[in-house]
Write a protein that holds these residues in place. Structure first.
Motif, mmCIF file in Angstrom:
data_model
loop_
_atom_site.group_PDB
_atom_site.id
_atom_site.type_symbol
_atom_site.label_atom_id
_atom_site.label_comp_id
_atom_site.label_asym_id
_atom_site.label_seq_id
_atom_site.Cartn_x
_atom_site.Cartn_y
_atom_site.Cartn_z
ATOM 1 N N VAL A 85 0.854 -1.178 0.000
ATOM 2 C CA VAL A 85 0.000 0.000 0.000
ATOM 3 C C VAL A 85 0.892 1.231 0.000
ATOM 4 O O VAL A 85 1.792 1.348 0.831
ATOM 5 N N GLU A 86 0.643 2.132 -0.954
ATOM 6 C CA GLU A 86 1.391 3.387 -1.020
ATOM 7 C C GLU A 86 0.457 4.556 -0.758
ATOM 8 O O GLU A 86 -0.632 4.613 -1.323
ATOM 9 N N THR A 87 0.885 5.474 0.076
ATOM 10 C CA THR A 87 0.160 6.731 0.255
ATOM 11 C C THR A 87 0.670 7.699 -0.801
ATOM 12 O O THR A 87 1.864 7.999 -0.861
ATOM 13 N N LEU A 88 -0.240 8.175 -1.640
ATOM 14 C CA LEU A 88 0.126 9.058 -2.742
ATOM 15 C C LEU A 88 0.193 10.516 -2.276
ATOM 16 O O LEU A 88 -0.493 10.910 -1.332
ATOM 17 N N VAL A 149 -6.173 2.456 -7.293
ATOM 18 C CA VAL A 149 -6.040 3.626 -6.439
ATOM 19 C C VAL A 149 -7.400 3.916 -5.837
ATOM 20 O O VAL A 149 -8.420 3.908 -6.529
ATOM 21 N N ASN A 150 -7.403 4.171 -4.524
ATOM 22 C CA ASN A 150 -8.610 4.566 -3.816
ATOM 23 C C ASN A 150 -8.252 5.795 -2.992
ATOM 24 O O ASN A 150 -7.516 5.686 -2.006
ATOM 25 N N GLY A 151 -8.716 6.947 -3.419
ATOM 26 C CA GLY A 151 -8.348 8.192 -2.741
ATOM 27 C C GLY A 151 -6.865 8.449 -2.903
ATOM 28 O O GLY A 151 -6.350 8.503 -4.015
ATOM 29 N N LEU A 152 -6.164 8.575 -1.790
ATOM 30 C CA LEU A 152 -4.723 8.815 -1.827
ATOM 31 C C LEU A 152 -3.916 7.554 -1.502
ATOM 32 O O LEU A 152 -2.753 7.641 -1.115
ATOM 33 N N ARG A 153 -4.539 6.398 -1.689
ATOM 34 C CA ARG A 153 -3.826 5.135 -1.477
ATOM 35 C C ARG A 153 -3.815 4.312 -2.755
ATOM 36 O O ARG A 153 -4.845 4.146 -3.408
ATOM 37 N N ALA A 154 -2.641 3.776 -3.058
ATOM 38 C CA ALA A 154 -2.518 2.824 -4.160
ATOM 39 C C ALA A 154 -2.340 1.440 -3.548
ATOM 40 O O ALA A 154 -1.589 1.269 -2.587
ATOM 41 N N TYR A 155 -3.055 0.469 -4.094
ATOM 42 C CA TYR A 155 -2.980 -0.914 -3.639
ATOM 43 C C TYR A 155 -2.387 -1.755 -4.764
ATOM 44 O O TYR A 155 -2.873 -1.718 -5.893
ATOM 45 N N ILE A 156 -1.337 -2.497 -4.449
ATOM 46 C CA ILE A 156 -0.677 -3.360 -5.415
ATOM 47 C C ILE A 156 -0.723 -4.781 -4.856
ATOM 48 O O ILE A 156 -0.159 -5.055 -3.797
ATOM 49 N N ILE A 157 -1.409 -5.671 -5.552
ATOM 50 C CA ILE A 157 -1.489 -7.076 -5.162
ATOM 51 C C ILE A 157 -0.648 -7.855 -6.168
ATOM 52 O O ILE A 157 -0.936 -7.835 -7.363
#
Length: 181
Positions: A85-88, A149-157
């Motif tokens: 999870v990355e905070t953008l 991406v959901n809001g300011l979070r990127a999710y990488i699975i």
């Protein structure tokens, strides 16, 4: 995009781990059903991971990772699923993040071969996915990766396998990914 480099580092770390014979135990292939929900309220997601797989929280830059058991003494790759999870710093579309991550991955891995891309809705979010193969100093791998991406979070699975076992494990990977919320 700190997570792009982090994702690449995680892929390399997992493959090094998968090739480490000391880290392996002999067991059968896990069932195709993913059970046992992992919930991360701080990062805003949950996912069901395969039963019987080793799970680690906050390891090697991931929010969570699940690592398969080995099938035999000759098995030199432990299949794995991980979530980063990355905070953008600002808003970005899932498609733009996906394109940027694909470009970064292409530059880093040897013998990178993009096989297929697409998109799917999971939990009312647009996820973009790719299947690619590549070589590291210790192993060859085939990867199924989802990005949203959901809001300011990127999710990488990221779901990695030895190339010759990818088709057998793809059902396990997709079962887990479909539970992502």
């Amino acid at each position: 995009m700190r997570a792009l480099l982090l994702t690449i580092a995680v892929l390399l770390s997992h493959q090094a781990l998968c090739a480490d014979k000391k880290a392996r135990k002999t067991n059968s292939i896990p069932p195709k059903q993913a059970i046992g929900r992992y919930v991360d309220t701080n990062r805003g997601f949950s996912i069901a991971l395969p039963s019987g797989w080793q799970q680690d929280k906050d390891a090697l830059g991931t929010a969570v990772m699940a690592i398969s058991k080995t099938e035999s003494n000759k098995d030199n790759f432990r299949e794995n699923i991980n979530v980063v999870v990355e905070t953008l710093q600002g808003s970005m579309s899932s498609k733009d993040y996906f394109d940027a991550s694909q470009n970064a991955i292409k530059r880093v891995f040897q013998d990178f071969k993009l096989e297929k891309t697409g998109n799917v809705k999971l939990s009312n979010k647009d996820f973009y996915w790719s299947v690619f193969s590549h070589k590291t100093p210790t192993a060859r791998a085939k990867v199924l990766q989802y990005v949203a991406v959901n809001g300011l979070r990127a999710y990488i699975i990221t779901c990695s396998s030895a190339p010759d076992k990818f088709d057998r494990f793809r059902g396990v990977f997709e079962s887990s990914v479909k539970t992502f919320k």
